[in-house]
Design a protein around this motif. Structure first.
Motif, PDB file in Angstrom:
ATOM      1  N   VAL A  88       5.768  16.750   2.424  1.00 16.62           N
ATOM      2  CA  VAL A  88       6.857  17.493   1.771  1.00 16.62           C
ATOM      3  C   VAL A  88       6.303  18.713   1.042  1.00 16.62           C
ATOM      4  O   VAL A  88       6.862  19.812   1.098  1.00 16.62           O
ATOM      5  CB  VAL A  88       7.614  16.567   0.785  1.00 16.62           C
ATOM      6  N   CYS A  89       5.169  18.519   0.376  1.00 16.94           N
ATOM      7  CA  CYS A  89       4.547  19.628  -0.373  1.00 16.94           C
ATOM      8  C   CYS A  89       3.696  20.522   0.521  1.00 16.94           C
ATOM      9  O   CYS A  89       3.126  21.507   0.046  1.00 16.94           O
ATOM     10  CB  CYS A  89       3.640  19.087  -1.485  1.00 16.94           C
ATOM     11  N   ASP A  99       0.828  -1.213   0.000  1.00 10.65           N
ATOM     12  CA  ASP A  99       0.000   0.000   0.000  1.00 10.65           C
ATOM     13  C   ASP A  99       0.862   1.262   0.000  1.00 10.65           C
ATOM     14  O   ASP A  99       1.884   1.329   0.696  1.00 10.65           O
ATOM     15  CB  ASP A  99      -0.916  -0.006   1.228  1.00 10.65           C
ATOM     16  N   ARG A 100       0.435   2.274  -0.780  1.00 10.25           N
ATOM     17  CA  ARG A 100       1.233   3.477  -0.937  1.00 10.25           C
ATOM     18  C   ARG A 100       0.699   4.668  -0.122  1.00 10.25           C
ATOM     19  O   ARG A 100       1.172   5.794  -0.281  1.00 10.25           O
ATOM     20  CB  ARG A 100       1.297   3.870  -2.423  1.00 10.25           C
ATOM     21  N   SER A 101      -0.289   4.420   0.694  1.00  9.11           N
ATOM     22  CA  SER A 101      -0.903   5.539   1.420  1.00  9.11           C
ATOM     23  C   SER A 101       0.115   6.274   2.273  1.00  9.11           C
ATOM     24  O   SER A 101       0.125   7.510   2.334  1.00  9.11           O
ATOM     25  CB  SER A 101      -2.052   5.034   2.295  1.00  9.11           C
ATOM     26  N   GLU A 158       4.675  12.379   0.926  1.00  9.77           N
ATOM     27  CA  GLU A 158       4.796  13.342  -0.177  1.00  9.77           C
ATOM     28  C   GLU A 158       3.944  14.583   0.094  1.00  9.77           C
ATOM     29  O   GLU A 158       4.378  15.712  -0.163  1.00  9.77           O
ATOM     30  CB  GLU A 158       4.343  12.693  -1.490  1.00  9.77           C
ATOM     31  N   ARG A 166      -8.152  18.467  10.779  1.00 13.99           N
ATOM     32  CA  ARG A 166      -9.520  18.987  10.786  1.00 13.99           C
ATOM     33  C   ARG A 166      -9.627  20.269  11.580  1.00 13.99           C
ATOM     34  O   ARG A 166     -10.453  21.125  11.284  1.00 13.99           O
ATOM     35  CB  ARG A 166     -10.476  17.940  11.338  1.00 13.99           C
ATOM     36  N   LEU A 189      -4.639  15.119   4.705  1.00 10.98           N
ATOM     37  CA  LEU A 189      -5.826  14.602   5.390  1.00 10.98           C
ATOM     38  C   LEU A 189      -6.381  13.369   4.665  1.00 10.98           C
ATOM     39  O   LEU A 189      -6.759  12.378   5.291  1.00 10.98           O
ATOM     40  CB  LEU A 189      -6.899  15.696   5.477  1.00 10.98           C
ATOM     41  N   LEU A 190      -6.383  13.453   3.330  1.00  6.63           N
ATOM     42  CA  LEU A 190      -6.934  12.341   2.539  1.00  6.63           C
ATOM     43  C   LEU A 190      -6.183  11.038   2.820  1.00  6.63           C
ATOM     44  O   LEU A 190      -6.788  10.009   3.136  1.00  6.63           O
ATOM     45  CB  LEU A 190      -6.858  12.691   1.046  1.00  6.63           C
ATOM     46  N   TYR A 191      -4.847  11.093   2.760  1.00  3.93           N
ATOM     47  CA  TYR A 191      -4.063   9.870   2.931  1.00  3.93           C
ATOM     48  C   TYR A 191      -3.993   9.429   4.395  1.00  3.93           C
ATOM     49  O   TYR A 191      -3.985   8.236   4.688  1.00  3.93           O
ATOM     50  CB  TYR A 191      -2.658  10.057   2.337  1.00  3.93           C
ATOM     51  N   LYS A 210      -5.875   5.665   8.380  1.00  5.43           N
ATOM     52  CA  LYS A 210      -6.646   5.475   9.607  1.00  5.43           C
ATOM     53  C   LYS A 210      -7.651   4.339   9.422  1.00  5.43           C
ATOM     54  O   LYS A 210      -7.820   3.485  10.300  1.00  5.43           O
ATOM     55  CB  LYS A 210      -7.366   6.784   9.931  1.00  5.43           C
ATOM     56  N   GLY A 211      -8.318   4.347   8.285  1.00  3.54           N
ATOM     57  CA  GLY A 211      -9.291   3.293   7.982  1.00  3.54           C
ATOM     58  C   GLY A 211      -8.637   1.929   7.883  1.00  3.54           C
ATOM     59  O   GLY A 211      -9.133   0.936   8.423  1.00  3.54           O
ATOM     60  N   HIS A 216      -6.355   9.879   6.474  1.00  9.43           N
ATOM     61  CA  HIS A 216      -7.675   9.287   6.698  1.00  9.43           C
ATOM     62  C   HIS A 216      -7.735   7.858   6.139  1.00  9.43           C
ATOM     63  O   HIS A 216      -8.292   6.950   6.762  1.00  9.43           O
ATOM     64  CB  HIS A 216      -8.715  10.184   6.026  1.00  9.43           C
ATOM     65  N   THR A 217      -7.135   7.682   4.955  1.00  7.02           N
ATOM     66  CA  THR A 217      -7.107   6.340   4.374  1.00  7.02           C
ATOM     67  C   THR A 217      -6.335   5.386   5.278  1.00  7.02           C
ATOM     68  O   THR A 217      -6.776   4.269   5.554  1.00  7.02           O
ATOM     69  CB  THR A 217      -6.442   6.395   2.983  1.00  7.02           C
ATOM     70  N   LYS A 277      -4.350  16.824   0.736  1.00 12.29           N
ATOM     71  CA  LYS A 277      -3.928  15.454   0.465  1.00 12.29           C
ATOM     72  C   LYS A 277      -3.447  14.772   1.738  1.00 12.29           C
ATOM     73  O   LYS A 277      -3.608  13.566   1.911  1.00 12.29           O
ATOM     74  CB  LYS A 277      -2.844  15.439  -0.605  1.00 12.29           C
TER      75      LYS A 277
END
Lengths: 831, 121
Positions: free
Chosen positions: B51-52, B40-42, B48, B89, B59-61, B66-67, B63-64, B57
């Motif tokens: 770094v940026c 998995d690359r999350s 990344e 958040r 939060l998105l990753y 976390k799931g 969150h992933t 993003k």
């Protein structure tokens, strides 16, 4: 937006209120002015009428003074009574002639004798008792009275002489009174009243026809004089209409009264009021219509803005390029470029900045593809959009971006839009999917090759027993030797069984690979099942002098399992063990252990061990591959299709189990099979069969699952698949939306959406699905699946149109129960 | 074998038995998806994003992750990502990204552990 809207409302309400206030002020002022003017007019009229009446009276008085003076003068000059009477008769004649006998009658009482133009009457009447009698040195005005002889209403002006015994008098007939200034040109309903010094009504005139009795008019005159005595200037008319009241008192005590009806005075004002009111109503209606249209327009604009925002959010930068002016305008800029690039400027400057961000080779392509000339040429050739991918440096990381030129025919004629989108993740996902597809393709090719190899081998293997059957049948037909014939028939039977076994295995492989293959779980005694499976092999083992033992360490014998398939697994493995062990020394042991973990589902571990030929490590790697065969076995002249193990592997996998093999050549093999089996009568079983409400299960349901992570997707697919559902996968909200609208209504029984996904998140997808307009878009149950469990997240899910929320880690019993309940509710609603 | 692997995972702070139980006691499935975690690359994408300094993003990753952590019984990783998501958040991006190092270290530890498990299974 709301503030602007409120301001708009307020400004219109303010203007309307201002209009009402100004209209009211104007109306009140106008009314007061009109009333004042009416009162002034009434006053002027009453003064005018009084003046005219006084002028008339003054003429009469002058004539009376002249007559009385002349009689006195003639008396003093020694004129006889007859001469004086003759002069008087001539004077009366002249006077009557001048005024007309219908207006005035001149006469005198001379020495008690009534003398008029008509002659001398000595009737012995005491004229001093008459109501008009006045013998003073000043002209006396009688009140209104009815003349005894004519019965006409009359007023008498009389004057006594100083030297002669005479009183000169004029009877003024009221019917003959006339005014030079009539009421014709006055406002309709204007009335004039003239009352004598005793309040008796002398005269009544009206600008409009009026029919009142004398008593009514006298009563009304009394009332007017009463009001005038109290300085009143308005009165309710005899006709019941409110009126102005003006009067003028004359020198002889008479009163001239003028009344005008208010409705007539305010007639123009009322007309003006109607015009103002109509104008207000029209203005109000126009404002309401305008605001309604504006509201609709704003609503449509908000919808359009929302759509634009959704589209705009897809892009991290948007620029407008004017190829005629050679300029760019930054509509939306990336964080880095906002500090390095002005909002508007020459396009060459834009390219210069971009040069430092794109890969060198890519930039040259960009410069060529998106030059001003190229953009103009594309637009002129009818291309509305074109673009491509480039590598761009974000801070210190290279990422793939997509640049798209869009031209809108309704926009400025020389302007195109350049949209920049970060597609790194998208492209990676696409690459991953391509890789998966390539792998699948490779697998399919390998499978096809293996299948081809298999069929080649099968045709050989099938031809062998078939040739034997045909050949031996021919031999048996031609043989007359009973013993030999029996031998032939025995070999034919053996070859036929071999062929049948081969066909059965091929059919079984086809069946287990078919997607409609379904395990039939029923309450099963696991130990009895194993024993039943081993039973035929015990006889064979005994006849071959091999040892076949079984051992059980099982607490829960009653489980939910497909006993037929379990038997099939054991048949394959145990039959192989029997085949590949030597007579007399072969030992086969079967052991079953139950590994409990505190849940209704336990691991049942089957261990089948033999001391037979064993397998090479090379073959072990391929033992479960379908259509792959161990050439070594072929050379051993042992019947078999090589499909038994792939069948076993498929069956174990279908049961969510695992199979492993340990083997060494000449030492034997150990097959270990682990299968999770649920204890019969557990709660999970009940849920699978009937759902929460006991009416609906998930059996055969088709679920659309949107989840961006492969791990979570695999878990979801596997676990929900155990409830005998069909899962359609989507890797983001956009794919879920497309899958939903791309199928007929009712295709999906429920949708599960992860809340946070790239491209389109679960909330947005839920909203889009609910708004998609398909016939079941509002009915299909949508369940949010997320690691967020905050109250605000639950509220957002509800707001987006989702029915339920399930948190990670997922409790699949709860999820299945939830889905069962929602699907059941939907089906009940549908029926 | 599966029992031993679960015990091994439990010994390293993974709530493996509970996670397997949630999957209906299907240890085979559990071990299979554990193997997926190593691919998995999350976590890499989260790094990344850090770094940026891309909070969206991040939060998105996070969150992933976390799931995934919740489903697979990665207790420590679950705690870390939950804390990070909370910080994202609340708008505390800097503090949120500060946790990325711990998360990356935990992911590396788990990856090494799972590779060991894979070797044994």
């Amino acid at each position: 937006m709301v503030r602007v809207k409120n301001a708009s409302w307020l400004s219109y309400v303010f203007v309307l209120l201002l209009y009402v206030v100004l209209s009211t002020v104007c109306s009140v002022t106008l009314r007061e002015t009109l009333e004042a003017n009416a009162l002034d007019l009434g006053q002027s009229l009453s003064v005018n009428y009084a003046y005219e009446m006084e002028s008339n009276n003054r003429v009469y008085e002058t004539l009376l003074y002249y007559a009385a003076g002349s009689i006195d003068s003639k008396k003093l000059s020694g004129w006889s009574d007859d001469e004086i009477i003759a002069w008087a008769l001539d004077f009366f004649h002249q006077t009557n002639l001048s005024f007309g006998t219908d207006r005035l009658e001149a006469y005198m009482i001379y020495g008690g004798t009534y003398i008029s133009e008509n002659g001398v009457v000595s009737d012995g009447v005491d004229y001093t008792a008459r109501p008009w009698w006045h013998d003073g040195g000043q002209v006396g005005f009688s009140g209104v009275y009815s003349d005894i002889s004519s019965g006409e209403r009359t007023i008498t002006l009389s004057l006594g002489c100083q030297e002669a015994d005479a009183v000169v008098a004029f009877d003024i007939l009221i019917e003959g009174i006339d005014f030079s200034s009539g009421l014709e040109n006055l406002p309709e309903g204007t009335s004039f009243f003239l009352a004598d010094q005793y309040g008796q009504l002398i005269l009544f005139e009206s600008a409009s026809p009026a029919a009142f009795t004398g008593n009514e008019l006298q009563d009304y005159t009394d009332h007017m004089l009463e009001v005038i005595s109290h300085d009143g200037n308005s009165i309710t008319g005899i006709d019941g209409v409110e009126r102005t009241l003006n009067c003028s008192l004359m020198a002889n005590g008479w009163t001239a009264i003028v009344t005008m009806p208010y409705p007539v005075i305010f007639q123009d004002l009322n007309r003006l009021f109607i015009i103002f009111t109509s104008a207000f109503a029209i203005a109000l209606a126009l404002v309401v219509i305008y605001l309604y249209k504006q509201h609709r327009s704003q609503k449509e604009m908000r919808t359009a803005q929302d759509a634009i925002k959704v589209i705009s959010d897809l892009y991290y930068a948007v620029y407008a390029v004017d190829w005629e002016k050679g300029e760019y305008i930054m509509i939306k800029g990336s964080d880095e470029l906002r500090s390095r690039l002005a909002r508007k400027g020459p396009y060459s400057r834009f390219l210069d900045v971009l040069e430092g961000l794109l890969e060198k080779e890519g930039f040259e392509e960009f410069r060529h593809a998106f030059s001003l000339d190229s953009i103009r040429d594309h637009v002129h050739s009818g291309t509305k959009s074109y673009g491509g991918d480039f590598r761009r440096l974000f801070t210190d990381q290279w990422r793939t971006i997509n640049v798209m030129m869009i031209y809108d025919e309704d926009g400025p004629t020389s302007q195109a839009i350049l949209c920049f989108r970060d597609v790194e993740d998208e492209r990676r996902n696409e690459a991953a999917k391509r890789e998966l597809l390539n792998q699948a393709l490779q697998h399919a090719k390998d499978s096809a090759r293996a299948r081809q190899a298999f069929f080649s081998a099968m045709s050989h293997d099938m031809r062998t027993p078939l040739n034997a059957i045909i050949g031996l049948t021919t031999l048996a037909q031609g043989s007359s030797d009973g013993a030999r014939t029996a031998d032939y028939l025995g070999k034919i039977s053996s070859s036929a069984r071999q062929l049948l076994e081969l066909v059965d295995d091929i059919l079984e492989v086809g069946k287990t690979e078919h997607e409609s293959f379904i395990l039939e779980k029923r309450e099963t005694d696991i130990v009895d099942t194993v024993e039943a499976a081993l039973s035929p092999f015990r006889t064979m083992a005994e006849s071959d002098h091999k040892e076949l033992t079984s051992e059980y360490n099982v607490e829960d014998r009653l489980v939910l399992a497909d006993s037929f398939r379990l038997t099939q697994i054991l048949n394959n493995i145990v039959s192989n063990a029997l085949k590949f062990t030597e007579n007399g020394v072969g030992r086969i042991s079967v052991r079953l252990d139950q590994h409990k973990n505190g849940t209704p589902v336990s691991q049942y571990v089957f261990r089948i061990e033999d001391n037979g030929l064993g397998m090479s490590s090379d073959f072990l790697e391929h033992i479960f591959e379908p259509y792959a065969r161990e050439t070594r076995f072929a050379s051993q002249q042992i019947a078999g299709t090589g499909l038994g193990m792939p069948i076993v592997k498929n069956l174990v996998t279908q049961m969510s189990g695992e199979i492993s093999v340990e083997s060494r050549l000449s030492e034997g093999s150990v097959f270990t099979i682990r299968i999770p089996l649920e204890k019969a009568g557990s709660s999970a079983q009940a849920m699978t069969e009937s759902g929460d409400n006991g009416e609906v299960s998930l059996d055969g349901c088709r679920l659309l699952v949107a989840e961006d992570n492969m791990i979570n997707m695999e878990i979801m697919t596997e676990m929900l698949g155990q409830y005998n559902t069909e899962i359609v996968q989507a890797w983001n909200g956009q794919e879920a939306l497309e899958a939903f609208v791309g199928h007929e209504a009712g295709y999906f029984d429920a949708i599960l959406l992860d809340m946070q996904m790239p491209v389109m998140d679960g909330l947005e997808a839920a909203r889009a699905i609910r708004a998609s307009g398909t016939s079941d878009c509002l009915l299909v149950p949508i369940v949010a699946v997320t690691a967020n469990a905050f109250a605000q997240d639950l509220a957002r899910c509800r707001e987006a149109g989702m029915d339920e929320h399930v948190s990670k880690p997922i409790d699949f019993r709860h999820l299945a129960s939830t889905l069962s309940r929602l699907i059941g509710r939907r089906r009940q609603g549908r029926t | 074998m599966s029992e031993q692997l679960l015990e091994l995972l439990e010994a390293h702070g993974v709530a493996a038995k509970e996670a397997a139980e949630r999957l209906g006691g299907n240890c085979a499935l559990y071990l299979r998806v554990l193997r997926r975690f190593t691919e998995d690359r999350s976590c890499a994408l989260l790094c990344e994003a850090a770094v940026c300094a891309d909070a969206h993003k991040g939060l998105l990753y996070s969150h992933t992750l976390k799931g995934i952590a919740a489903n697979l019984g990665f207790s420590r990783l679950s705690e870390l990502t939950q804390a990070q998501c909370g910080l994202f958040r609340s708008g505390d991006t800097q503090e949120a990204f500060a946790l990325t190092g711990d998360i990356e270290a935990e992911c590396s530890r788990l990856t090494a552990l799972l590779e060991e498990v894979n070797g044994q299974s």
